[in-house]
Design an enzyme around this catalytic site. Structure first.
Site, PDB file in Angstrom:
ATOM      1  N   GLU A 206       0.801  -1.233   0.000  1.00 52.36           N
ATOM      2  CA  GLU A 206       0.000   0.000   0.000  1.00 52.36           C
ATOM      3  C   GLU A 206       0.832   1.280   0.000  1.00 52.36           C
ATOM      4  OE1 GLU A 206      -2.792  -0.563   3.239  1.00 52.36           O
ATOM      5  OE2 GLU A 206      -3.823  -2.170   2.170  1.00 52.36           O
ATOM      6  N   ASN A 247       1.887  -4.758  -3.334  1.00 51.56           N
ATOM      7  CA  ASN A 247       0.489  -5.101  -3.056  1.00 51.56           C
ATOM      8  C   ASN A 247      -0.276  -3.832  -2.684  1.00 51.56           C
ATOM      9  OD1 ASN A 247      -1.457  -7.277  -2.535  1.00 51.56           O
ATOM     10  ND2 ASN A 247      -1.274  -6.732  -0.357  1.00 51.56           N
ATOM     11  N   HIS A 283     -10.322  -5.586  -1.892  1.00 50.80           N
ATOM     12  CA  HIS A 283     -11.279  -5.210  -0.840  1.00 50.80           C
ATOM     13  C   HIS A 283     -12.351  -4.340  -1.493  1.00 50.80           C
ATOM     14  CE1 HIS A 283      -8.941  -6.914   2.374  1.00 50.80           C
ATOM     15  NE2 HIS A 283      -7.866  -6.239   1.993  1.00 50.80           N
ATOM     16  N   GLU A 313      -6.411 -10.351  -1.433  1.00 48.65           N
ATOM     17  CA  GLU A 313      -7.149 -10.164  -0.167  1.00 48.65           C
ATOM     18  C   GLU A 313      -8.643  -9.943  -0.416  1.00 48.65           C
ATOM     19  OE1 GLU A 313      -5.423  -7.012   2.200  1.00 48.65           O
ATOM     20  OE2 GLU A 313      -3.382  -7.513   1.629  1.00 48.65           O
ATOM     21  N   ASP A 315     -12.393  -9.443  -0.293  1.00 44.03           N
ATOM     22  CA  ASP A 315     -13.654  -9.513   0.447  1.00 44.03           C
ATOM     23  C   ASP A 315     -14.547  -8.429  -0.134  1.00 44.03           C
ATOM     24  OD1 ASP A 315     -12.596  -7.223   1.765  1.00 44.03           O
ATOM     25  OD2 ASP A 315     -12.076  -8.365   3.548  1.00 44.03           O
TER      26      ASP A 315
END
Ligand code: XIL
Length: 396
Positions: A206, A247, A283, A313, A315
């Site tokens: 990030e 990432n 996300h 990741e 969701d």
């Protein structure tokens, strides 16, 4: 007047049926195995069957996996990993971490063949692994690694350099040179500890701000953007065979952040920095997922540089309470995400940020939101599961 016998018979009919969303089967379950009218006992896993809306299938708690509460393919898939591999991917995985490893039903699904890859959600981050300078603590990360390897699952290491969950001793008053050598020492220790045992590392996590500038934090502000190359070089020196990833989130969308990521990563590649992949965190918010084609197009900007990509990741959260309509939209959104990866040959794998709402980070981070994972808090597959299956089946 109703006789006692008839009353008893009536009661037994009533108790013989489980209530909406109630349990209706599973190891050790001695209660009712059918549901009240309009609901179907739906197999989830060996420990749990649940009454879900709908009359289709009509199976009982001992039956096979059947209907989902919304439209979508009926699935008998017991291994998302095997399905992903059959379609040319390397893995389908989940995040996990130490606290939940004592939850036997949870671990049973995690390690029972459904998944082929694990990412430790927290235990390999800088704060937990170097609690005081030069003193390293890998016990918790080792527990996740050994669980994975003993079940033939590969591990993504996460992460080496991030603006959050830093050790408190890492003071912002450090000088440029000190900060670089501290970063190199940390990465050298951790990557050496796990050398040969992880498939990939999220080396820098990030680094981009949503507004399209480099994220303002200690390393960016004191060292400058060169900290990214320093981190990758240190990781490569410690384990030349690990895939090294940058990432970040919101790379699924076009715009200022994506443009900065692409230009920065293009420069790293041109400079010969040992970067091998870009992680799209995934996300997302229910109803706000771009088309599979546009996400795939973003991924292909990186694969065109010779890099691999992955969803690291996923969701897809919603504003609570969940409704049938939101769960149906979530199913579509999971399908869209997985389809995007399937459209890109060098999208090597997909990881969900824990498979169950029981251990999701979302409710504690995004107020009023949740239910972001493909299994609910009772470890029951949601419609999203069928969305994933449909996505994996979308190509070839
Ligand atoms: C999250 C964990 O899931 C939480 O338990 C923790 O409190 C905060 O971090 N992007 C990342 C992950 O790269 O490391 C984050 O994980 C979620 C956002």
């Amino acid at each position: 007047m109703i006789s006692a016998g008839i009353l008893l018979a009536l009661i037994s009919v009533v108790v013989a049926q489980s209530q909406p969303y109630g349990q209706c089967g599973g190891q050790g379950w001695t209660g009712a195995t059918t549901c009240t009218s309009g609901w179907t006992c739906t197999y989830s896993n060996p420990y749990y069957s649940q009454c879900l809306p709908g009359t289709g299938g009509g199976s009982t708690g001992g039956g096979s996996q059947t209907t989902s509460p919304t439209s979508g393919p009926t699935s008998t898939v017991t291994s998302l990993n095997a399905l992903a591999k059959s379609k040319g991917k390397l893995y389908f995985g989940s995040a996990t971490d130490n606290p939940e490893l004592t939850d036997a039903p949870y671990v049973s699904i995690l390690t029972g063949g459904m998944f082929g890859q694990i990412t430790p959600g927290n235990s390999m981050k800088w704060g937990p692994t170097e609690p005081s300078q030069g003193t390293y603590s890998y016990t918790q990360g080792d527990a996740v690694l050994s669980l994975a390897t003993s079940h033939n699952m590969i591990v993504r290491g996460h992460n080496l350099c991030w603006y959050e969950q830093l050790p408190s001793w890492l003071s912002s008053s450090s000088s440029n040179a000190t900060l670089v050598s501290i970063l190199q020492a940390h990465i050298q220790s951790e990557v050496t500890h796990y050398k040969g045992q992880v498939y990939a590392w999220d080396v820098v996590n990030e680094p981009f701000d949503d507004s399209g500038v480099m994220r303002s934090w200690l390393y960016q502000n004191v060292v400058g953007t060169s900290y990214i190359a320093d981190a990758f070089n240190a990781a490569h020196a410690a384990d030349p065979n690990a895939k090294l990833y940058l990432n970040d989130y919101n790379l699924e969308y076009s715009g200022a952040k994506f443009n900065l990521a692409l230009s920065t990563i293009t420069t790293l590649v041109q400079q010969g920095v040992p970067i091998h992949g870009v992680g799209f965190e995934g996300h997302m918010i229910v109803g706000s997922v771009p088309s599979a084609a546009s996400i795939a197009a973003n991924m292909e900007k990186f694969t065109a540089l010779g890099l691999e990509v992955a969803f690291t990741e996923i969701d897809i959260r919603m504003t609570l309470p969940a409704t049938a309509a939101l769960l149906a939209q979530q199913q579509t959104d999971y399908q869209t995400m997985v389809t995007a990866c399937m459209m890109v040959a060098k999208c090597v794998g997909i990881t969900v940020w824990d498979y169950t709402d029981k251990y999701s980070w979302v409710p504690s981070t995004f107020s009023g939101q949740g239910e972001a994972c493909p299994w609910d808090a009772n470890l029951v597959e949601k419609p999203a599961f069928n969305g994933i299956v449909a996505g994996l089946n979308s190509q070839g």
